[in-house]
Design an enzyme around this catalytic site. Structure first.
Site: not given
Ligand SMILES: NC(=O)c1ccc[n+]([C@@H]2O[C@H](COP(=O)([O-])OP(=O)(O)OC[C@H]3O[C@@H](n4cnc5c(N)ncnc54)[C@H](O)[C@@H]3O)[C@@H](O)[C@H]2O)c1
Ligand SMILES: O=C(O)C[C@H](O)C(=O)O
Length: 333
Positions: A151, A180
């Site tokens: 953010d 967030h």
């Molecule tokens: N905080 C933020 O600003 C922010 C920003 C973007 C995404 N996110 C979040 O981050 C998370 C991941 O996003 P992504 O795009 O990498 O998803 P993705 O599906 O590409 O990757 C997630 C990974 O987690 C693994 N996984 C699932 N269950 C698991 C477990 N029990 N133990 C270990 N690994 C496990 C999957 O195998 C996969 O490789 C989502 O929840 C998304 O919303 C947060």
């Molecule tokens: O938007 C989402 O779900 C992923 C992440 O929290 C973001 O802000 O990009």
């Protein structure tokens, strides 16, 4: 010697984040854990000529325990991402259990590690980690962080775009407080390190605020079913990890907004007064130090528009936090 661990390391965020951590001179060991593909990702990264020794682990034979052994810092991007039309809260059903189980592993094997939670919904997953740690009697509010850096990164970029000079973006600092997701994301444009262009109208400020609040949706829409922000998140996660690592190693005065338990420092009480709510968790500007949260800084002077935004954020934040807490406290059926 500093060991970093990425849980969910084979995913859209996990892979580029692991790459960035592998390039950090502050990390000597990097453990990658996921339910799939970590041996390949680790083998690939291990050929990069930087100091960190890389190992990949899968669930069999206590892979999680082995990955976490001796961890100093654990970053969690495990879990499902959004598709168009979903809110972050819609991810709770799947991600709450994933984060609870990973937190249990950390509490048992690396209870002193700094834990950086990326998995959504952050407003609920951070309380889940805290609650699991409480159940294992290892809760230290100074060591658990919700990563809200994306953010902040977005706010800097969008403001630099308005200024008309992207080259200033790395130097532009805009505190983003609250939480967030949607209305809980409160960018404090009035506290911008760089003056906003004089011709920005109130409507422009509102549009800019809205863009920071819903920047995630912009990416979800553009990816059209293929997930949410991964590359910008990996960058943001690595930035926050680097700040924390520098602080742990003794550098003073490093400040970053992050979603923390407000008992982590006395300053949390002041924030609760400012928001006029007894919330346990809040993304505040935090000074980082050797023990994690060194100081929680006050929100400070904000505009009346930002005051309205804060008021709107509180009820949703409260509900998100309670949802995470009761998920762990509820008896398992
Ligand atoms: N905080 C933020 O600003 C922010 C920003 C973007 C995404 N996110 C979040 O981050 C998370 C991941 O996003 P992504 O795009 O990498 O998803 P993705 O599906 O590409 O990757 C997630 C990974 O987690 C693994 N996984 C699932 N269950 C698991 C477990 N029990 N133990 C270990 N690994 C496990 C999957 O195998 C996969 O490789 C989502 O929840 C998304 O919303 C947060
Ligand atoms: O938007 C989402 O779900 C992923 C992440 O929290 C973001 O802000 O990009």
């Amino acid at each position: 010697m500093t060991k970093a661990v990425v849980l969910g390391a084979a995913g859209g965020i996990g892979q580029p984040l692991s790459l960035l951590l592998k390039t950090s001179p502050l990390i000597s060991e990097l453990s990658l854990y996921d339910i799939v593909n970590t041996p390949g990702v680790a083998a690939d990264l291990s050929h990069i000529d930087t100091p960190a020794k890389v190992e990949g682990y899968l669930p069999p034979d206590d892979g999680l325990g082995k990955a976490l052994k001796g961890a100093d810092i654990v970053v969690i991007p495990a879990g499902v991402p959004r598709k168009p039309g979903m809110t972050r809260d819609d991810l709770f059903k799947i991600n709450a259990g994933i984060v609870r189980d990973l937190a249990t592993g950390i509490a048992k094997v690396a209870p002193k590690a700094f834990v950086l939670v990326i998995s959504n919904p952050v407003n609920s997953t951070v309380p889940i980690v805290a609650e699991v740690f409480k159940q294992h009697n290892v809760f230290d509010p100074k060591r658990i962080f919700g990563v809200t850096t994306l953010d902040v990164v977005r706010a800097s970029t969008f403001v630099a775009e308005k200024i008309g000079d992207l080259s200033v973006a790395p130097a532009v600092s805009i505190p983003v407080v609250g939480g967030h997701s949607g209305v809980t994301i409160v960018p404090l444009l009035s506290q911008s390190s760089h003056p906003l262009p004089a011709n920005l109208t109130e409507d422009d400020i509102k549009a800019l605020t809205n863009r920071v609040q819903y920047g995630g949706d912009e990416v979800v829409k553009a990816k059209d079913g293929a997930g949410s922000a991964t590359l910008s998140m990996a960058y943001a996660g690595a930035e926050f990890a680097a700040k924390l690592l520098r602080a742990i190693k003794g550098e003073k005065g490093i400040v970053a907004p992050t979603f923390v338990h407000l008992t982590a420092d006395e300053g949390g009480k002041k924030v609760q007064q400012e928001i006029e709510a007894p919330l346990d968790f809040f993304s505040a500007r935090v000074e980082l130090g050797a023990s994690g949260v060194e100081k929680i800084l006050p929100i400070g002077k904000i505009s009346s528009y930002e005051q309205t935004l804060l008021k709107a954020a509180v009820p949703e934040l409260k509900a998100n936090i309670e949802k995470g807490v009761s998920f762990v406290q509820a008896p398992k059926l």
